[in-house]
Scaffold this motif. Structure first.
Motif, PDB file in Angstrom:
ATOM      1  N   UNK A 325     -39.850  -9.059 -24.296  1.00  0.00           N
ATOM      2  CA  UNK A 325     -41.244  -8.653 -24.318  1.00  0.00           C
ATOM      3  C   UNK A 325     -41.911  -8.399 -25.850  1.00  0.00           C
ATOM      4  N   UNK A 326     -42.968  -8.622 -25.736  1.00  0.00           N
ATOM      5  CA  UNK A 326     -43.948  -8.509 -26.946  1.00  0.00           C
ATOM      6  C   UNK A 326     -43.927  -6.862 -27.382  1.00  0.00           C
ATOM      7  N   UNK A 327     -44.023  -6.526 -28.682  1.00  0.00           N
ATOM      8  CA  UNK A 327     -44.044  -5.132 -29.155  1.00  0.00           C
ATOM      9  C   UNK A 327     -45.049  -4.394 -28.340  1.00  0.00           C
ATOM     10  N   UNK A 328     -44.441  -3.251 -27.838  1.00  0.00           N
ATOM     11  CA  UNK A 328     -45.412  -2.458 -27.213  1.00  0.00           C
ATOM     12  C   UNK A 328     -46.036  -2.927 -25.681  1.00  0.00           C
ATOM     13  N   UNK A 329     -45.395  -3.826 -25.443  1.00  0.00           N
ATOM     14  CA  UNK A 329     -45.604  -4.430 -23.988  1.00  0.00           C
ATOM     15  C   UNK A 329     -44.579  -4.273 -23.071  1.00  0.00           C
ATOM     16  N   UNK A 330     -44.666  -3.264 -22.228  1.00  0.00           N
ATOM     17  CA  UNK A 330     -43.243  -2.740 -21.273  1.00  0.00           C
ATOM     18  C   UNK A 330     -42.172  -2.690 -21.936  1.00  0.00           C
ATOM     19  N   UNK A 331     -42.173  -1.975 -23.054  1.00  0.00           N
ATOM     20  CA  UNK A 331     -40.698  -1.790 -24.040  1.00  0.00           C
ATOM     21  C   UNK A 331     -40.110  -0.801 -23.563  1.00  0.00           C
ATOM     22  N   UNK A 332     -38.703  -0.982 -23.309  1.00  0.00           N
ATOM     23  CA  UNK A 332     -37.946   0.232 -22.687  1.00  0.00           C
ATOM     24  C   UNK A 332     -36.918   0.618 -23.453  1.00  0.00           C
ATOM     25  N   UNK A 333     -36.856   2.025 -23.394  1.00  0.00           N
ATOM     26  CA  UNK A 333     -35.862   2.762 -24.356  1.00  0.00           C
ATOM     27  C   UNK A 333     -35.004   3.589 -23.514  1.00  0.00           C
ATOM     28  N   UNK A 334     -33.809   3.417 -23.577  1.00  0.00           N
ATOM     29  CA  UNK A 334     -32.792   4.350 -22.467  1.00  0.00           C
ATOM     30  C   UNK A 334     -32.421   5.533 -23.420  1.00  0.00           C
ATOM     31  N   UNK A 335     -32.531   6.834 -22.496  1.00  0.00           N
ATOM     32  CA  UNK A 335     -32.129   8.151 -23.433  1.00  0.00           C
ATOM     33  C   UNK A 335     -30.749   8.247 -23.003  1.00  0.00           C
ATOM     34  N   UNK A 336     -30.037   9.071 -23.990  1.00  0.00           N
ATOM     35  CA  UNK A 336     -28.738   9.404 -23.547  1.00  0.00           C
ATOM     36  C   UNK A 336     -28.595  10.251 -22.378  1.00  0.00           C
ATOM     37  N   UNK A 337     -29.563  10.780 -21.982  1.00  0.00           N
ATOM     38  CA  UNK A 337     -29.621  11.811 -20.574  1.00  0.00           C
ATOM     39  C   UNK A 337     -29.790  11.038 -19.414  1.00  0.00           C
ATOM     40  N   UNK A 338     -29.803   9.476 -19.423  1.00  0.00           N
ATOM     41  CA  UNK A 338     -29.865   8.735 -18.431  1.00  0.00           C
ATOM     42  C   UNK A 338     -31.403   8.770 -17.720  1.00  0.00           C
ATOM     43  N   UNK A 339     -32.349   8.885 -18.386  1.00  0.00           N
ATOM     44  CA  UNK A 339     -33.720   8.209 -18.003  1.00  0.00           C
ATOM     45  C   UNK A 339     -34.445   7.482 -18.808  1.00  0.00           C
ATOM     46  N   UNK A 340     -35.393   6.762 -18.740  1.00  0.00           N
ATOM     47  CA  UNK A 340     -35.910   5.617 -19.215  1.00  0.00           C
ATOM     48  C   UNK A 340     -37.207   6.071 -19.708  1.00  0.00           C
ATOM     49  N   UNK A 341     -37.607   5.526 -20.787  1.00  0.00           N
ATOM     50  CA  UNK A 341     -39.053   5.711 -21.465  1.00  0.00           C
ATOM     51  C   UNK A 341     -39.491   4.108 -21.601  1.00  0.00           C
ATOM     52  N   UNK A 342     -40.704   3.924 -20.969  1.00  0.00           N
ATOM     53  CA  UNK A 342     -41.490   2.968 -21.139  1.00  0.00           C
ATOM     54  C   UNK A 342     -42.817   3.075 -22.006  1.00  0.00           C
ATOM     55  N   UNK A 343     -42.670   2.170 -22.967  1.00  0.00           N
ATOM     56  CA  UNK A 343     -44.071   2.356 -24.159  1.00  0.00           C
ATOM     57  C   UNK A 343     -44.690   0.833 -23.721  1.00  0.00           C
ATOM     58  N   UNK A 344     -46.210   1.271 -23.289  1.00  0.00           N
ATOM     59  CA  UNK A 344     -46.926  -0.054 -22.943  1.00  0.00           C
ATOM     60  C   UNK A 344     -48.354   0.206 -23.426  1.00  0.00           C
ATOM     61  N   UNK A 345     -49.085  -0.865 -23.801  1.00  0.00           N
ATOM     62  CA  UNK A 345     -50.180  -0.890 -24.365  1.00  0.00           C
ATOM     63  C   UNK A 345     -51.419  -0.472 -23.299  1.00  0.00           C
ATOM     64  N   UNK A 346     -51.107  -0.476 -22.015  1.00  0.00           N
ATOM     65  CA  UNK A 346     -52.140  -0.310 -20.921  1.00  0.00           C
ATOM     66  C   UNK A 346     -53.001   0.655 -21.244  1.00  0.00           C
ATOM     67  N   UNK A 347     -54.360   0.119 -21.675  1.00  0.00           N
ATOM     68  CA  UNK A 347     -55.411   1.057 -21.863  1.00  0.00           C
ATOM     69  C   UNK A 347     -56.671   0.816 -20.890  1.00  0.00           C
ATOM     70  N   UNK A 348     -56.478   0.211 -19.987  1.00  0.00           N
ATOM     71  CA  UNK A 348     -57.545  -0.148 -19.092  1.00  0.00           C
ATOM     72  C   UNK A 348     -57.070   0.217 -17.432  1.00  0.00           C
ATOM     73  N   UNK A 349     -57.806   0.571 -16.701  1.00  0.00           N
ATOM     74  CA  UNK A 349     -57.308   0.997 -15.426  1.00  0.00           C
ATOM     75  C   UNK A 349     -56.435  -0.098 -14.515  1.00  0.00           C
ATOM     76  N   UNK A 350     -56.725  -1.191 -14.762  1.00  0.00           N
ATOM     77  CA  UNK A 350     -56.180  -2.294 -14.059  1.00  0.00           C
ATOM     78  C   UNK A 350     -54.732  -2.475 -14.641  1.00  0.00           C
ATOM     79  N   UNK A 351     -54.475  -2.373 -15.983  1.00  0.00           N
ATOM     80  CA  UNK A 351     -53.370  -2.380 -16.706  1.00  0.00           C
ATOM     81  C   UNK A 351     -52.509  -1.385 -16.492  1.00  0.00           C
ATOM     82  N   UNK A 352     -52.935  -0.307 -16.529  1.00  0.00           N
ATOM     83  CA  UNK A 352     -52.242   1.007 -16.023  1.00  0.00           C
ATOM     84  C   UNK A 352     -51.613   0.903 -14.595  1.00  0.00           C
TER      85      UNK A 352
END
Length: 485
Positions: A325-352
């Motif tokens: 994936x492109x930087x900031x487009x559904x980038x996933x980061x796994x935490x040591x406590x077994x949950x996931x963070x997703x960083x995404x550029x979604x800034x329109x209602x449809x993208x969100x």
């Protein structure tokens, strides 16, 4: 270069002075005028270049190009060129000044509300990995082969744009891929460029602070395809209700891509997980490292354009399977406590909505969704309550926070968002204006198996407050929190 050569393709109404004057540089910014400059006065959103003609002449401009009646006195040492439309003339002159570089490279434009960055970037990566010298002009940066240049706009001004295309041609690039925003089309920034093809992604609410309504927004996008020549291609998402509208008046060869109906390029999705998806394109199965239906549309557009530009199908499929994936487009980061963070550029209602749907489809009820989201200041206010509603609808918990407030008070923006919610929804949502604290709070709320979506800024490494950009990177913030766990 002689003025007569520079204005050859312009719609000239009148010339007063030496039409063969020698031009040493071109600019639409009076601050950049030097002796021998050609200054083009263009009316912008905030300032009108016609107000700076006097300043340009004081700084020894040789030529002034304009499209409004002049109130200044005429100087014999200056050549005055009145044109029908200055913005068109600027694009035409810029192209001529740099030797019409778009005619010497296969240039592909990507337009639509969402997906432009991903499609343009992945096309660039595919052609680089296939061994072709290529360039990229996008929101996340500009590339001439492997050389990176920072960018400030989705689509550059005509002088910068043609300057980059010239760099690409001089570096031996055969292909160039660029995002084409509605602002750029409307302001004639891409006027005079020769495109080898155009791609339409989708059309949803955005930029209504600039366009008067959705119809105007759509028609501006459509005009890009209307102007494509007959020996080019127009590739559209036929599942979008405006997809086929884009093709109505184009002279280009028409192609479609779809997940739901018959099309030239068709895909199916078999499995979805946070590491990627199992899909099929035109009957060929492959695994990709992209999540969500919206990303399969992006990959399908990339596949279709690559084939239309002459790449071999097997080669394209092979590269698609290794692309990330492109930087900031559904980038996933796994935490040591077994949950996931997703960083995404979604800034329109449809993208969100698309990102939240993708997360919920993968989770299938096994874990909660916590969303951190805000809206940008000094932008389309009508989408703020809609963004809030979509966030609440697709999440178990929501933390409303600041995005890029620019010159607005962050709490005013947040109140506009909260106005879209019921009292019950408001009471269950958290409002934390400080984005760093909002992200920390979301991480503290997360349990194993949950997903935190941090939406709106994606690749951006700054937060803009009262005209100043302060360093802030959502992905960095999450990684800091995770490293301390």
């Amino acid at each position: 270069m002689k003025l007569s050569k520079l204005i050859e393709g312009c719609k000239v109404i009148n010339i007063r002075g030496d039409k063969d004057a020698e031009v040493e540089s071109i600019t639409s910014d009076s601050r950049n005028v030097v002796k021998g400059s050609l200054f083009i006065a263009v009316e912008g959103i905030f300032t009108d270049g016609h107000s700076y003609i006097g300043k340009a002449i004081e700084q020894d401009a040789t030529v002034v190009v304009y499209d409004k009646p002049l109130i200044e006195e005429y100087f014999s040492r200056v050549t005055y060129v009145q044109v029908e439309e200055s913005s068109e003339a600027l694009a035409q002159i810029a192209s001529e000044w740099f030797g019409n570089p778009s005619q010497l490279i296969k240039l592909v434009g990507v337009t639509g509300t969402n997906g432009k960055t991903t499609i343009a970037t992945l096309l660039y990566r595919i052609f680089r990995l296939s061994g072709y010298p290529s360039g990229l002009l996008s929101t996340v940066g500009n590339y001439v082969n492997d050389e990176f240049y920072q960018t400030t706009h989705t689509t550059l001004d005509p002088i910068s744009l043609n300057s980059y295309l010239r760099k690409m041609v001089d570096a031996g690039c055969e292909y160039a891929f660029m995002e084409v925003s509605s602002h750029a089309i409307h302001q004639k920034r891409v006027h005079g460029l020769l495109f080898a093809g155009g791609i339409f992604t989708n059309l949803t609410q955005d930029h209504l602070d600039y366009h008067s309504n959705m119809l105007e927004y759509r028609n501006v996008k459509k005009s890009f395809f209307d102007n494509l020549p007959k020996d080019t291609f127009a590739l559209t998402n036929s599942d979008d209700k405006n997809g086929l509208v884009m093709l109505q008046n184009t002279k280009a060869k028409k192609y479609t891509y779809s997940l739901r109906s018959m099309a030239d390029f068709k895909a199916r999705i078999f499995e979805k997980h946070f590491d990627g998806s199992e899909i099929e394109i035109n009957g060929k199965a492959l695994s990709v490292q992209f999540v969500g239906v919206f990303n399969v549309y992006n990959l399908l557009a990339v596949y279709g354009a690559s084939i239309l530009l002459g790449l071999e199908e097997e080669e394209v499929l092979k590269i698609l399977s290794v692309l990330k994936p492109v930087a900031g487009r559904f980038q996933t980061i796994r935490s040591p406590k077994d949950y996931t963070a997703v960083v995404d550029y979604a800034h329109t209602p449809d993208a969100l909505t698309n990102v939240l749907s993708s997360i919920n489809e993968v989770l299938s009820g096994n874990g909660k969704v916590i969303t951190v989201v805000g809206c940008g200041g000094n932008r389309d206010k009508t989408k703020r309550p809609i963004m809030a509603r979509e966030a609440v609808k697709g999440s178990d918990r929501v933390v409303f926070t600041s995005d890029n407030p620019r010159f607005e008070d962050p709490m005013d923006i947040l109140n506009d968002m909260l106005a879209g919610l019921t009292e019950e929804e408001k009471s269950s949502a958290l409002t934390i204006a400080d984005r760093r604290e909002a992200i920390k709070t979301a991480c503290a709320l997360a349990q194993p198996g949950d997903v935190i979506l941090i939406a709106g800024k994606g690749h951006e490494d700054y937060q803009e407050v009262k005209g100043v950009k302060h360093h802030f990177d959502d992905k960095e913030e999450v990684e800091k929190i995770f490293s301390a766990l």
